[in-house]
Motif scaffolding. Structure first.
Motif, mmCIF file in Angstrom:
data_model
loop_
_atom_site.group_PDB
_atom_site.id
_atom_site.type_symbol
_atom_site.label_atom_id
_atom_site.label_comp_id
_atom_site.label_asym_id
_atom_site.label_seq_id
_atom_site.Cartn_x
_atom_site.Cartn_y
_atom_site.Cartn_z
ATOM 1 N N PHE A 221 0.829 -1.198 0.000
ATOM 2 C CA PHE A 221 0.000 0.000 0.000
ATOM 3 C C PHE A 221 0.870 1.257 0.000
ATOM 4 O O PHE A 221 1.973 1.270 0.574
ATOM 5 C CB PHE A 221 -0.915 0.039 1.229
ATOM 6 N N THR A 222 0.354 2.276 -0.615
ATOM 7 C CA THR A 222 0.988 3.593 -0.480
ATOM 8 C C THR A 222 0.629 4.155 0.904
ATOM 9 O O THR A 222 -0.185 3.585 1.632
ATOM 10 C CB THR A 222 0.477 4.549 -1.568
ATOM 11 N N GLN A 223 1.216 5.274 1.258
ATOM 12 C CA GLN A 223 0.938 5.870 2.568
ATOM 13 C C GLN A 223 -0.535 6.240 2.714
ATOM 14 O O GLN A 223 -1.133 6.024 3.780
ATOM 15 C CB GLN A 223 1.819 7.106 2.776
ATOM 16 N N ILE A 224 -1.138 6.796 1.650
ATOM 17 C CA ILE A 224 -2.557 7.159 1.720
ATOM 18 C C ILE A 224 -3.418 5.901 1.846
ATOM 19 O O ILE A 224 -4.344 5.832 2.670
ATOM 20 C CB ILE A 224 -2.962 7.978 0.483
ATOM 21 N N GLU A 225 -3.109 4.891 1.040
ATOM 22 C CA GLU A 225 -3.876 3.645 1.098
ATOM 23 C C GLU A 225 -3.731 2.987 2.466
ATOM 24 O O GLU A 225 -4.714 2.483 3.042
ATOM 25 C CB GLU A 225 -3.397 2.692 -0.006
ATOM 26 N N GLN A 226 -2.512 2.996 3.001
ATOM 27 C CA GLN A 226 -2.292 2.386 4.310
ATOM 28 C C GLN A 226 -3.073 3.121 5.399
ATOM 29 O O GLN A 226 -3.640 2.494 6.296
ATOM 30 C CB GLN A 226 -0.797 2.385 4.637
#
Length: 298
Positions: free
Chosen positions: A124-129
């Motif tokens: 995941f990217t930071q936003i997704e995480q």
């Protein structure tokens, strides 16, 4: 179904290996309590997902079992999403596991997508995480509500791992209670698991739903056997005849018996003589008076 078809069905049945060196099984009473709790959690989780991703979501409980952490990790795909959650006052962690593509599909819906597209299997990217952690925070609140007194500690999301072999949430031999789910979000179906350290729940399960005391099991079995009805027979001595004599029997024929007139009848159980009895009467019914008891050690 034909005999051959029945045999084919029997061959297709799965066989679970039971390790007698480590008989880790849940008591039936405890398993039922956990099933009810995890079914409640599945409904709560499905409602929470529906509100977040804005499409009908259903979570179904498939199974509840107890495995060592090593066995649990080996049952998972090598690459998957494992949300490790800390439990207040406990070194072991709770694991919520699901495929990364399914989670990315949830995020896609949360960000405004109106259809389900194929998602890559990646980190995941930071936003997704951050969005996934938000979903898990609410899911953990539902878990505390569903388990009630079985899990009173505060549970928080710690880290997200992507390799089931490297995510060490507990010691390899530590027992985990594993609940398996199926998550349906829109047109997407995904398997998921929730693993809780057994040490957290087993002691409280005994208080919430105590099992029967097995210390007096032998006495209870004996007591039950003593109340099972059995068939007793009062018999004369056996007489042997030929098949031709049987075929030639007619009304009025007399069969000589080797039983002497002054000899008591045999009281038998399944062909074994237990005692002897003399004919008697009990009101309007025939009866037998026990004359002797035979010691039989078979």
């Amino acid at each position: 179904m034909s005999v051959l078809e029945g045999r084919e069905v029997a061959r297709e049945r799965t066989v679970s290996v039971y390790d007698f060196r480590r008989p880790a099984t849940l008591a039936r009473e405890h398993s039922r309590v956990l099933e009810l709790a995890f079914e409640t959690y599945a409904r709560q989780w499905g409602t929470q997902l529906t509100a977040k991703v804005r499409v009908k979501s259903v979570v179904r409980l498939e199974d509840v079992s107890m495995l060592s952490y090593d066995e649990y990790a080996a049952s998972l795909p090598a690459v998957t999403t494992m949300v490790l959650c800390t439990v207040e006052g406990n070194d072991s962690r709770i694991v919520v596991q699901f495929p990364a593509p399914a989670a990315l599909g949830w995020v896609n819906r949360m960000l405004g997508a109106s259809s389900d597209a194929a998602m890559p299997d990646r980190k995941f990217t930071q936003i997704e995480q951050a969005l996934i952690k938000g979903l898990m925070d609410e899911a953990l609140e539902d878990l505390g509500y569903s388990l009630g007194p079985l899990l009173s500690e505060t549970v928080r999301v710690d880290t997200i791992q992507y390799n089931s072999q490297f995510a060490q949430a507990a010691a390899p031999s530590e027992l985990m209670i594993v609940a398996a789910f199926t998550i349906n979000v829109g047109d997407m179906n995904a398997p998921a698991t929730l693993a809780v350290p057994a040490a957290l729940l087993l002691g409280r399960l005994k208080k919430v739903n105590p099992t029967d005391n097995r210390g007096d099991a032998a006495a209870r079995v004996s007591g039950q056997l003593e109340r099972v009805p059995v068939e007793l027979s009062v018999r004369l001595s056996t007489s042997y005849v030929t098949p031709s004599q049987v075929l030639g029997l007619a009304v009025g024929d007399v069969l000589p018996l080797p039983h002497l007139e002054n000899r008591p009848f045999d009281l038998t159980l399944d062909g074994t003589r237990l005692a002897t009895a003399a004919p008697a009467r009990n009101g309007s019914r025939a009866a037998a008076v026990i004359v002797t008891i035979e010691e039989n050690h078979r």
